[in-house]
Design an enzyme around this catalytic site. Structure first.
Site, PDB file in Angstrom:
ATOM      1  N   ARG A   1      73.535 111.154  58.547  1.00  0.00           N
ATOM      2  CA  ARG A   1      74.725 110.510  58.599  1.00  0.00           C
ATOM      3  C   ARG A   1      73.782 109.430  59.924  1.00  0.00           C
ATOM      4  O   ARG A   1      73.930 108.454  59.304  1.00  0.00           O
ATOM      5  CB  ARG A   1      75.558 111.400  59.998  1.00  0.00           C
ATOM      6  N   ASP A   2      72.801 109.801  60.679  1.00  0.00           N
ATOM      7  CA  ASP A   2      72.181 108.997  61.705  1.00  0.00           C
ATOM      8  C   ASP A   2      71.347 107.952  59.894  1.00  0.00           C
ATOM      9  O   ASP A   2      70.988 106.749  59.727  1.00  0.00           O
ATOM     10  CB  ASP A   2      71.780 109.584  62.370  1.00  0.00           C
TER      11      ASP A   2
ATOM     12  N   HIS B   1      69.173 113.369  71.935  1.00  0.00           N
ATOM     13  CA  HIS B   1      68.758 112.395  70.251  1.00  0.00           C
ATOM     14  C   HIS B   1      67.627 111.361  71.115  1.00  0.00           C
ATOM     15  O   HIS B   1      67.920 109.814  71.146  1.00  0.00           O
ATOM     16  CB  HIS B   1      70.411 112.126  70.313  1.00  0.00           C
TER      17      HIS B   1
ATOM     18  N   HIS C   1      64.650 108.485  69.109  1.00  0.00           N
ATOM     19  CA  HIS C   1      63.723 108.055  68.586  1.00  0.00           C
ATOM     20  C   HIS C   1      62.337 107.590  68.230  1.00  0.00           C
ATOM     21  O   HIS C   1      61.963 108.111  69.514  1.00  0.00           O
ATOM     22  CB  HIS C   1      64.568 106.518  67.992  1.00  0.00           C
TER      23      HIS C   1
ATOM     24  N   CYS D   1      64.880 101.555  62.314  1.00  0.00           N
ATOM     25  CA  CYS D   1      65.635 100.384  63.943  1.00  0.00           C
ATOM     26  C   CYS D   1      65.284  99.444  62.961  1.00  0.00           C
ATOM     27  O   CYS D   1      64.421  98.581  62.935  1.00  0.00           O
ATOM     28  CB  CYS D   1      64.615 100.902  64.780  1.00  0.00           C
TER      29      CYS D   1
ATOM     30  N   ASN E   1      64.425 107.975  63.768  1.00  0.00           N
ATOM     31  CA  ASN E   1      64.521 108.874  64.550  1.00  0.00           C
ATOM     32  C   ASN E   1      63.226 109.388  64.243  1.00  0.00           C
ATOM     33  O   ASN E   1      62.887 109.437  63.792  1.00  0.00           O
ATOM     34  CB  ASN E   1      66.361 109.907  63.504  1.00  0.00           C
TER      35      ASN E   1
HETATM   36 ZN    ZN Z   1      69.742 108.079  65.614  1.00  0.00          ZN
END
Ligand code: ZN
Length: 318
Positions: A17-18, A213, A215, A246, A255
């Site tokens: 997903r992310d 969560h 990064h 990013c 992540n």
């Molecule tokens: Zn993320």
């Protein structure tokens, strides 16, 4: 269904997903199915498999319903779907997702830019989704998780008030969230801040305090994991190969890398239930589905140390 071995830390994979959401090209649906199956076979017990947003906005996620329907057939796997609103929640529930995760941003500017709602309006949407879940015939309905994004700072607003983040967490629980975690989607957090914030979160909402969560945009990802562990966090999001780079920091990972996280936890004596060799082998599927896409990870590059022993095999846990 076989009983799963006990674990100390839950690693929640968010790559499908992310990770995929921030890559413009779409991974073919059949490859997503194989990737998710391989991650589950490596021992991952929870995977965020897609986002129920408008396919016009994110064509990479247009097959989310199909991906959820396939993933829920895998035994012992909790299937998460990201839902930004009630409409998304309806789609995810129809497909059979076990958990809905809703992004709510602490930063007003980020919230308006991202979902065109103020933080207060986003909290009301959580209340609406809760009501939808409670009204379902199937019992138990899906659980509702919230990750407060920009909880450690925002690339639009800069510093974000810590008091406000904690107040939001209480408001979200009142609105019906089953758990509330904190997200550092821009990689601004440092370990001192992470430990302080998760300690405050637990103080405010107790066992409804959810996942970290984190990064690795500025290289602080795993240091922040250790700080969150010290504050009692037991669920961590991560992405295979660190995909989801990013856009504001080219070359930097997004992540934290699942492979590196699992290695960190296991070598610290914390059981994850994950087989690192199988997990590393699953990276090949990303290359198949998205040829040429850059993936990250130190442990996959360097290999496991000689004599590496999994936490479960050591027989003692800290
Ligand atoms: Zn993320």
């Amino acid at each position: 269904m076989t009983e799963s071995a006990p674990i100390d830390v839950l690693v929640s994979e968010v790559g499908p997903r992310d990770g995929l959401q921030s890559i413009k090209r779409a991974m073919p649906t059949a490859v997503k199915h194989r990737w998710i199956a391989a991650l589950a076979a490596a021992g991952l017990r929870e995977i965020e498999v897609g986002s129920f947003v408008s396919p016009k906005l994110l064509p990479q996620m247009a097959d989310a319903g199909e991906v959820v329907r396939e993933a829920i057939r895998i035994p012992n796997l909790t299937v998460l779907a990201l839902v930004p609103n009630l409409k998304g929640a309806e789609g995810a529930i129809e497909a059979g997702a076990h958990k809905l995760t809703m992004p709510v941003s602490a930063s007003r500017a980020h919230s308006l830019a991202n979902i065109r709602k103020t933080p207060e309006e986003a909290i009301e949407e959580v209340r609406n989704v809760r009501a939808l879940c409670d009204g379902l015939a199937r019992a138990p309905g899906p659980t509702v998780e919230v990750g407060i994004s920009t909880a450690f700072g925002c690339s639009m607003e800069g510093a974000v008030s810590e008091d406000w983040v904690i107040r939001m967490a209480a408001m979200l629980v009142e609105a019906g969230a089953d758990s509330v975690g904190l997200s550092d989607s821009v990689g601004y957090a440092n370990p001192v801040q992470v430990k302080r914030m998760f300690t405050r979160l637990r103080g405010e909402i107790g066992d409804k305090a959810g996942a970290a969560h984190l990064h690795n945009t500025r290289g602080q990802g795993l240091a922040n994991v250790v700080a969150a562990l010290e504050a009692g966090v037991t669920t961590f999001d991560a992405s295979q190969g660190g995909i989801g780079g990013c856009p504001y920091a080219p070359g930097a990972t997004g992540n934290i890398v699942t492979e590196d996280l699992v290695f960190l936890l296991e070598s610290m004596g914390l059981r994850t239930g994950i087989d690192l060799e199988k997990l590393i082998a699953a990276r090949g599927i990303i290359a198949e589905g998205l040829p040429g896409e850059q993936i990250y990870g130190s442990v996959p590059e360097a290999g496991l140390p000689k004599g590496f022993v999994y936490a479960a095999a050591k027989g003692t846990t800290p």
